[in-house]
Design an enzyme around this catalytic site. Sequence first.
Site, PDB file in Angstrom:
ATOM      1  N   LYS A  65      41.066  44.542  42.458  1.00  0.00           N
ATOM      2  CA  LYS A  65      41.474  43.001  43.227  1.00  0.00           C
ATOM      3  C   LYS A  65      42.969  42.438  42.104  1.00  0.00           C
ATOM      4  O   LYS A  65      42.402  42.251  40.493  1.00  0.00           O
ATOM      5  CB  LYS A  65      40.476  41.893  43.238  1.00  0.00           C
ATOM      6  N   HIS A 103      34.660  42.760  36.824  1.00  0.00           N
ATOM      7  CA  HIS A 103      34.887  41.047  37.849  1.00  0.00           C
ATOM      8  C   HIS A 103      35.419  40.168  36.405  1.00  0.00           C
ATOM      9  O   HIS A 103      35.292  40.619  34.992  1.00  0.00           O
ATOM     10  CB  HIS A 103      32.686  40.827  37.392  1.00  0.00           C
ATOM     11  N   ARG A 135      27.189  49.391  45.980  1.00  0.00           N
ATOM     12  CA  ARG A 135      27.186  49.004  44.564  1.00  0.00           C
ATOM     13  C   ARG A 135      26.574  47.956  43.844  1.00  0.00           C
ATOM     14  O   ARG A 135      26.606  47.701  42.623  1.00  0.00           O
ATOM     15  CB  ARG A 135      28.651  48.223  45.197  1.00  0.00           C
ATOM     16  N   HIS A 140      28.197  47.693  50.116  1.00  0.00           N
ATOM     17  CA  HIS A 140      28.585  46.585  48.905  1.00  0.00           C
ATOM     18  C   HIS A 140      27.276  46.842  48.729  1.00  0.00           C
ATOM     19  O   HIS A 140      25.949  46.421  47.508  1.00  0.00           O
ATOM     20  CB  HIS A 140      28.895  45.320  49.410  1.00  0.00           C
ATOM     21  N   ARG A 179      33.824  49.162  44.567  1.00  0.00           N
ATOM     22  CA  ARG A 179      33.996  49.030  45.929  1.00  0.00           C
ATOM     23  C   ARG A 179      34.408  49.464  47.295  1.00  0.00           C
ATOM     24  O   ARG A 179      35.147  50.194  47.046  1.00  0.00           O
ATOM     25  CB  ARG A 179      35.109  47.186  46.038  1.00  0.00           C
ATOM     26  N   TYR A 227      23.882  39.947  40.334  1.00  0.00           N
ATOM     27  CA  TYR A 227      23.879  41.255  40.000  1.00  0.00           C
ATOM     28  C   TYR A 227      22.935  41.144  39.324  1.00  0.00           C
ATOM     29  O   TYR A 227      21.677  41.974  39.683  1.00  0.00           O
ATOM     30  CB  TYR A 227      24.426  42.250  40.188  1.00  0.00           C
TER      31      TYR A 227
END
Length: 304
Positions: free
Chosen positions: A170, A270, A247, A244, A146, A279
């Site tokens: 995250k 994730h 990514r 992004h 990210r 994706y």
Amino acid sequence: MPDGEDFAGRFLAMLAAERGAAANTLAAYRRDLTAAQEELGDLSVADADALASLGKAWGGLAASSLARRCSALRQFYGFLVDEGVRADDPSAALPRPRTRRPLPRLLSRAEVERFLALAEEEASAERREAVRLLTLLELLYGSGLRASELVSLPLAAVPRDAPFLYVVGKGGQQRMVPVSTRARQALSRWVALRIEGRPAGASNARFLFPSNGASGHLTRVRLFQLLRELAVRADIDPERISPHVLRHAFASHLLEGGADLRVLQMLLGHADIATTQIYTHVESERLVALVNARHPLAKIPSSR
């Protein structure tokens, strides 16, 4: 939100402590709760009819925005029930808009190769800014980081013996991210140049990509600008380029190459496999071919 400040504060503190919610996430939840209180007053005593009225009050919002606000409220009321503040949970009355997460724009392999080729050409003279951009690009496309993870990497994250980066993603979750041979070579070049012209002991010395100012690291906004400027020079529409998007290209091209979805989930950091499935730009024909070639029934002759 004055009337419900105590409950909201306790709710947000719980999200931070128990779920590791990031500062941006906590700020978004606070805004959503504040918006609801502006319509209903004290949220801790709002009933089902009051919550149902939010569908009309927020009718002008995009479906994704409405869904996000309702999600925040559902979690808030679940928290109030868990804490014994309420005996009932009225959040079932909230609207449930159907949303479909938009897929990020996709770059072809040829476009990415052209992008990388130009970055390599510009870095051939070992100019500091050009080598930095090449390294950023290699890590975005080669490791699927990210933007926030990339720009805030500490110098200590650079691998020495093992070909991995230790990334804090995250919610403060740490994961190992593989670094390709190409990216390691770019990293070595960049590390040799990164402190050039910097005062000894500068406060930004701990970052892999220090800012040009006195402290801090390269910002996400500046990374975005650098990529779009390179896109213009590579004759690629800059509107199609962002951190992004690269990514996403990393994920999509790995899947096309046969990568396992669970492995990709781990690489991308994730928490939910459903997020990773966004994706999957693998063509339907390829999926059919995969089933026909790999499924056990494919080896059993049909009776017809």
